[in-house]
Write a protein that holds these residues in place. Structure first.
Motif, PDB file in Angstrom:
ATOM      1  N   ILE A 147       1.025  -1.071  -3.635  1.00  0.00           N
ATOM      2  CA  ILE A 147       0.736   0.348  -3.447  1.00  0.00           C
ATOM      3  C   ILE A 147      -0.013   0.882  -4.662  1.00  0.00           C
ATOM      4  CG2 ILE A 147       1.721   2.639  -3.052  1.00  0.00           C
ATOM      5  CD1 ILE A 147       2.099   0.728  -0.709  1.00  0.00           C
ATOM      6  N   GLU A 148      -1.077   1.593  -4.409  1.00  0.00           N
ATOM      7  CA  GLU A 148      -1.893   2.159  -5.480  1.00  0.00           C
ATOM      8  C   GLU A 148      -1.117   3.241  -6.232  1.00  0.00           C
ATOM      9  OE1 GLU A 148      -6.207   3.101  -4.665  1.00  0.00           O
ATOM     10  OE2 GLU A 148      -5.364   5.121  -4.741  1.00  0.00           O
ATOM     11  N   THR A 154      -0.547  19.022   6.944  1.00  0.00           N
ATOM     12  CA  THR A 154      -0.033  18.070   5.972  1.00  0.00           C
ATOM     13  C   THR A 154      -0.139  16.659   6.530  1.00  0.00           C
ATOM     14  OG1 THR A 154       1.504  19.619   4.903  1.00  0.00           O
ATOM     15  CG2 THR A 154       2.004  17.280   4.702  1.00  0.00           C
ATOM     16  N   LEU A 155      -0.938  15.843   5.859  1.00  0.00           N
ATOM     17  CA  LEU A 155      -1.021  14.421   6.117  1.00  0.00           C
ATOM     18  C   LEU A 155      -0.506  13.712   4.864  1.00  0.00           C
ATOM     19  CD1 LEU A 155      -4.682  14.242   7.551  1.00  0.00           C
ATOM     20  CD2 LEU A 155      -2.576  14.782   8.792  1.00  0.00           C
ATOM     21  N   VAL A 156       0.256  12.648   5.040  1.00  0.00           N
ATOM     22  CA  VAL A 156       0.810  11.923   3.896  1.00  0.00           C
ATOM     23  C   VAL A 156       0.285  10.490   3.924  1.00  0.00           C
ATOM     24  CG1 VAL A 156       2.841  13.374   3.719  1.00  0.00           C
ATOM     25  CG2 VAL A 156       2.925  11.333   5.160  1.00  0.00           C
ATOM     26  N   SER A 157       0.075   9.924   2.750  1.00  0.00           N
ATOM     27  CA  SER A 157      -0.623   8.641   2.715  1.00  0.00           C
ATOM     28  C   SER A 157      -0.124   7.748   1.598  1.00  0.00           C
ATOM     29  CB  SER A 157      -2.129   8.868   2.541  1.00  0.00           C
ATOM     30  OG  SER A 157      -2.421   9.281   1.218  1.00  0.00           O
ATOM     31  N   CYS A 158      -0.463   6.482   1.729  1.00  0.00           N
ATOM     32  CA  CYS A 158      -0.431   5.563   0.593  1.00  0.00           C
ATOM     33  C   CYS A 158      -1.643   4.659   0.710  1.00  0.00           C
ATOM     34  CB  CYS A 158       0.856   4.748   0.523  1.00  0.00           C
ATOM     35  SG  CYS A 158       1.155   3.618   1.890  1.00  0.00           S
ATOM     36  N   CYS A 159      -2.311   4.450  -0.400  1.00  0.00           N
ATOM     37  CA  CYS A 159      -3.403   3.486  -0.462  1.00  0.00           C
ATOM     38  C   CYS A 159      -2.865   2.170  -0.998  1.00  0.00           C
ATOM     39  CB  CYS A 159      -4.536   3.986  -1.356  1.00  0.00           C
ATOM     40  SG  CYS A 159      -5.599   5.223  -0.591  1.00  0.00           S
ATOM     41  N   ILE A 160      -3.464   1.087  -0.554  1.00  0.00           N
ATOM     42  CA  ILE A 160      -3.095  -0.249  -0.991  1.00  0.00           C
ATOM     43  C   ILE A 160      -4.255  -0.809  -1.793  1.00  0.00           C
ATOM     44  CG2 ILE A 160      -2.551  -2.592  -0.244  1.00  0.00           C
ATOM     45  CD1 ILE A 160      -1.793   0.349   2.025  1.00  0.00           C
ATOM     46  N   SER A 161      -3.973  -1.321  -2.967  1.00  0.00           N
ATOM     47  CA  SER A 161      -5.019  -1.843  -3.840  1.00  0.00           C
ATOM     48  C   SER A 161      -5.545  -3.177  -3.326  1.00  0.00           C
ATOM     49  CB  SER A 161      -4.488  -2.019  -5.262  1.00  0.00           C
ATOM     50  OG  SER A 161      -4.131  -0.772  -5.822  1.00  0.00           O
ATOM     51  N   ALA A 162      -6.848  -3.380  -3.453  1.00  0.00           N
ATOM     52  CA  ALA A 162      -7.465  -4.644  -3.068  1.00  0.00           C
ATOM     53  C   ALA A 162      -7.105  -5.727  -4.077  1.00  0.00           C
ATOM     54  CB  ALA A 162      -8.980  -4.495  -2.977  1.00  0.00           C
TER      55      ALA A 162
END
Length: 295
Positions: A70-71, A276-284
């Protein structure tokens, strides 16, 4: 892996990319159960929709971690613990909404430029997992295009030129296009400029995609003004109306997209209504082709 992917029921979202995946509860997905099939669809289609999910923060992060780390954008200025981002929201802590001239809402308006998340970070993103919690009565769609389809549509000479190019990225650059005061915030200035190759080849499929964003401000072998014009023209070529998938959110919708092969942007809504939008970015990682993107 493709045979496993075929066991999941899907319907297309757009002729060029994207599918809705049916009959999957993301809380039940594990590294061995359904994730390999979902990952195969992700590599092939770039954009996945899962309806009726309603994940809490823990469940959201658990699904995201299947794709990779997870970023964490804290840059060690906070506790360094990855968490769900509530940054795509105009709601305030007291239950109201931001004023239209609030810098937080201006930041959301900057997301209405065509962009790829995290190109400005030392490690860019592989994917974003974005979920709708609160949606307005109208407006507020998120639009996507495939930069893989965009690359295929370019003439061979331009494809070859891009393979030899790099773009420089700066977070504050995209924010300055909306408001100069926004661009001065610490959140947008803490990262040094990055430079990435202009084409990202997917190691799983061999497909190539243009890797660009509203954060890109310069192109190799051009002065800054010429490079910015080149970048803007390139994005415009790939984002014509026929190439756009517009997602109209419903609570519980989860979208997962490949940051290596898409552009996206938000759209406006009545700002007196909550969204409201909730997110998680995943690192490459290296297995995602990251090493090939460094100049």
């Amino acid at each position: 892996m493709s045979r496993t992917a075929d066991r999941l029921k899907t319907t297309p979202l757009h002729p060029e990319f994207g599918v809705e995946v049916h009959d999957v509860d993301l809380r039940d997905v594990t590294a061995d159960r359904m994730y390999p099939a979902i990952r195969a669809l992700f590599e092939r289609h770039s954009l996945l929709l899962f309806a009726e999910q309603h994940l809490d923060d823990r469940e959201h992060l658990a699904f995201g971690r299947l794709f990779g780390p997870i970023e964490d954008r804290s840059n060690t200025r906070m506790d360094g613990k990855p968490r769900i981002s509530y940054g795509v929201s105009n709601e305030t802590e007291d239950g109201g909404v931001c004023d239209e001239d609030d810098l937080r809402l201006l930041g959301l308006k900057a997301n209405m430029l065509w962009h790829t998340d995290s190109t400005f970070l030392p490690t860019p993103a592989l994917a974003n997992v974005l979920q709708a919690r609160v949606v307005p009565l109208k407006g507020g769609a998120t639009e996507f295009v495939s930069t893989r389809a965009g690359f295929r549509a370019l003439e061979p000479a331009m494809q070859q030129r891009l393979r030899g190019m790099t773009f420089r990225h700066r977070y504050s650059h995209s924010r300055a296009r909306i408001d100069p005061d926004l661009a001065k915030l610490d959140l947008f200035t803490m990262w040094p400029d990055t430079e990435w190759r202009a084409v990202w080849r997917n190691p799983a499929t061999g497909a190539e995609a243009v890797y660009v964003a509203s954060h890109a401000f310069a192109a190799s072998d051009m002065d800054e003004d010429e490079g910015q014009t080149f970048i803007d023209d390139l994005i415009e070529r790939m984002t014509g109306p026929s190439h756009v998938y517009a997602h109209h959110w419903r609570p519980g919708n989860v979208l997962v997209w490949d940051e290596r092969a898409t552009l996206h942007r938000g759209t406006s809504w009545p700002y007196d209504q909550a969204r409201t939008l909730v997110s998680c970015c995943i690192s490459a990682g290296e297995g995602d082709g990251l090493s090939t993107m460094r100049p």
